[in-house]
Design an enzyme around this catalytic site. Structure first.
Site: not given
Lengths: 553, 96
Positions: A187, A486
């Site tokens: 992680h 976007c």
């Protein structure tokens, strides 16, 4: 004495600074019964802990430089100052409970109450847990658990990091991550890549170093130089700047030179203030100019002249670079008084975005005319697009309307699954597509964007979302028209090569995200990007897609 | 004890900003005001944790009660505040 520790490097960044260790979770001592004689002393201890937490948070709120942080901290102060906390703690101590357990039980009681109600109210549980930890740390005379918050930038050192540890990690104060354990797919490695931070994992011996010791961290070589001096730090930072220059200032491209335009999302001309020329910053233009700022808090619609002036200011700030203007994105969820829209039970599914033009076409016409006027005045490269388009018919009507005002380059946003599914038909009329991933995730995975309980479903790595993006990119390729992303997804450095692999050729993000995305693209050639994209598409959930993409690099 | 029933007007319910504004206003009142939902136990209106724990959403009817001097004034001020949509004052911009 300087010494070199070695681990597995992640990212290719180099940085230097003081280290601070992640403080271990607080463990309460065994409960003890408080005798009547010491009750008041114990009450005093607990109350002073609560007061000191309030004071500390208030000082941080006053020192905060941005309004959002200050607001969040003020809300925390208000929570800490709640008289029921002091009452609950005092009552428990007078009944014989010791101060740490009285605090723990009082916070747990209110935590359970919020949990039972659920929904938005449960969002404050994290805040309450934070206060409980702070108060307990004070009363026990221990460090606050979790990521240190010393008020200066530092390198975070831990045994290994779990997702819960890194949830509140602020990449502006954490310079790098170094962990004693962990591998390249841990992680820690994933979070470092997604934040664009250098990291060294599996670095034996780092936990034995004292807090505030100066070190240098090289994600490229996996070396951590410990016990260095101020000169070494300055030298490392100089070399880091050089390395960044060599890595490519200039426009975004993959390792094998395939261009990917890096664009920024802005809300006003001020947002362009810190953005350097494309040769330095890599920013090729504005991919999303939100026009809402002109309309918010207004009783009356802004006039044509006022709008034209405001748009021209943004166009001038952008200079030679293209600007994609999004027309007004309002609705019952972002209400504007002058629009007079009716209340809706499900505003996200109601009259918003381009749909407002069904009721108020004149508002859109005035805006398009003002954009066209500002474009003529400034000679800027202006593109315009509509939010919340669902059908090719809507797209065609918007394109006609915009062209009627003299705007040449007209596109539509893909935020609704229907639009993604019909991307090819949309591109028969529109000049480009721009995918708003936040809304597209909300509508595709059927999760309210405001919902805090289902973050994995809103994750832009969801394979269903990636598949819709791939479909839009394919439609663009078939017609030779650009397709950009976007939403939030565009600023995730690990997702950038995946999006390039899916065929996206423009990414528009918050200005501060550009450097990390550019670096991530420069690390991968198109073959790697495609492998990562295929691996992510083949996964069964967002976390699986992330892991698979990393493994396919 | 004087009481006032009022329907929560904030679109997000008594949560976040509306809850904070309400609690701050309650703390400024000369009278100690209690707030309750349905026939549950009334809780102090100046306690943010207690107010959040009511779980009052838009349209929930709450009962305000107060005792002592200026009780009526305090109830009127707080009831007016609760009936407004406190979320509407600052609509948030949002990303694409």
């Amino acid at each position: 004495m300087p010494e070199v520790l070695r681990g597995i490097g992640v990212g290719h960044g180099l940085t230097a600074g003081p280290i601070l260790r992640m403080a271990p979770p607080l463990e309460l001592p065994p409960p003890r019964t408080v005798a009547a004689a010491e009750t008041e002393r114990e009450v005093d201890l607990a109350v002073r802990a609560l007061t000191s937490v309030q004071r500390d948070l208030r000082e941080r709120a006053e020192a905060a430089t941005d309004a959002t942080t200050a607001d969040i901290l003020e809300a925390q102060v208000a929570l800490a100052a709640d008289p029921v906390l002091e009452d609950g703690v005092t009552t428990r101590i007078r009944n014989g409970t010791d101060a740490p357990h009285a605090l723990r039980e009082t916070f747990d009681e209110h935590r359970a109450a919020l949990e039972a109600i659920g929904g938005l109210f449960a969002e404050r549980i994290g805040d309450l847990d934070d206060l409980a930890s702070r108060a307990l740390a004070v009363v026990l005379g221990r460090e606050m658990p979790g990521i240190p918050d010393p008020g200066h930038p530092f390198i975070l050192v831990a045994d290994d990091l779990a997702p819960a540890d890194t949830a509140g990690l602020d990449s502006t104060t954490v310079l790098a991550l170094v962990t004693e354990r962990g591998g390249p797919t841990s992680h820690t490695a994933i979070i470092a890549r997604s934040l664009g931070l250098p990291a060294v994992v599996g670095c034996r011996g780092i936990l034995g170093r004292p807090d505030e010791e100066l070190v240098t961290v090289d994600g490229a070589t996996g070396e951590v130089h410990v016990g260095v001096g101020g000169d070494d730090v300055a030298d490392a930072l100089d070399r880091a700047a050089l390395r960044q220059d060599a890595d490519g200032r200039g426009p975004g491209r993959t390792a094998d030179g395939r261009p990917v335009d890096l664009l920024v999302n802005i809300g006003s001309a001020a947002d362009l203030a810190g953005v350097g020329p494309v040769e330095v910053s890599g920013v090729a233009g504005v991919g999303l100019f939100r026009t809402e700022f002109l309309f918010l808090d207004r009783e009356k619609e802004p006039t044509f002249d006022e709008q034209a002036r405001a748009y021209a200011e943004v166009f001038r700030a952008a200079g030679e670079r293209p600007v994609v203007v999004r027309t007004l994105d309002a609705g019952a969820d972002k209400p504007l008084p002058f629009l007079g829209l009716p209340d809706e039970p499900n505003p996200a599914l109601g009259v918003r975005g381009l749909r407002v033009a069904r009721l108020r076409p004149e508002t859109l016409d005035v805006q398009l005319a003002a954009i066209a006027e500002a474009a003529v005045q400034t000679g800027a490269q202006v593109h315009v697009m509509a939010p919340m388009v669902a059908t090719a018919r809507e797209a065609a009507e918007f394109v006609d309307r915009a062209r009627g005002h003299g705007l040449g380059n007209v596109g539509v946003m893909v935020e609704v699954p229907a639009a993604a599914l019909r991307a090819g038909r949309l591109l028969e009329v529109a000049d480009f597509l721009s995918i708003g991933t936040n809304d597209l995730a909300q509508y595709t995975l059927a999760v309210d964007r405001q919902n805090g309980d289902l973050p994995d479903l809103l994750d832009p790595w969801q394979p269903a979302l990636l598949q819709l993006i791939a479909q839009c990119a394919e439609a663009g390729r078939a017609r030779g028209k650009p397709v950009s992303v976007c939403g939030e997804a565009a600023g995730d450095p690990l997702l950038a090569p995946v999006l390039a692999g899916l065929g996206i050729d423009k990414l528009s993000m918050a200005p501060r995200g550009v450097a990390a995305v550019r670096a991530a693209l420069a690390e991968h050639d198109m073959a790697a990007c495609r492998r990562m994209a295929d691996a992510a598409l083949d996964a069964d959930d967002a976390a699986g897609a992330r892991t698979a993409a990393l493994a396919a690099r | 004890m004087p009481e006032r029933k009022v329907v929560v007007g904030s679109s997000g319910g008594l949560h976040a900003r509306p809850a904070n504004l309400f609690v701050q206003a309650a703390a400024r009142q000369p009278a100690a005001v209690l707030i309750a939902v349905g026939d549950k136990k009334p809780v102090p209106a100046k306690s943010i944790l207690s107010v959040l724990s009511l779980g009052a959403v838009k349209g929930t009817e709450v009962t305000l009660s107060a005792e002592g001097e200026h009780a009526e004034e305090s109830l009127t001020a707080l009831a007016e505040l609760l009936a407004q949509d406190l979320d509407a004052e600052s609509p948030e911009g949002s990303d694409a």
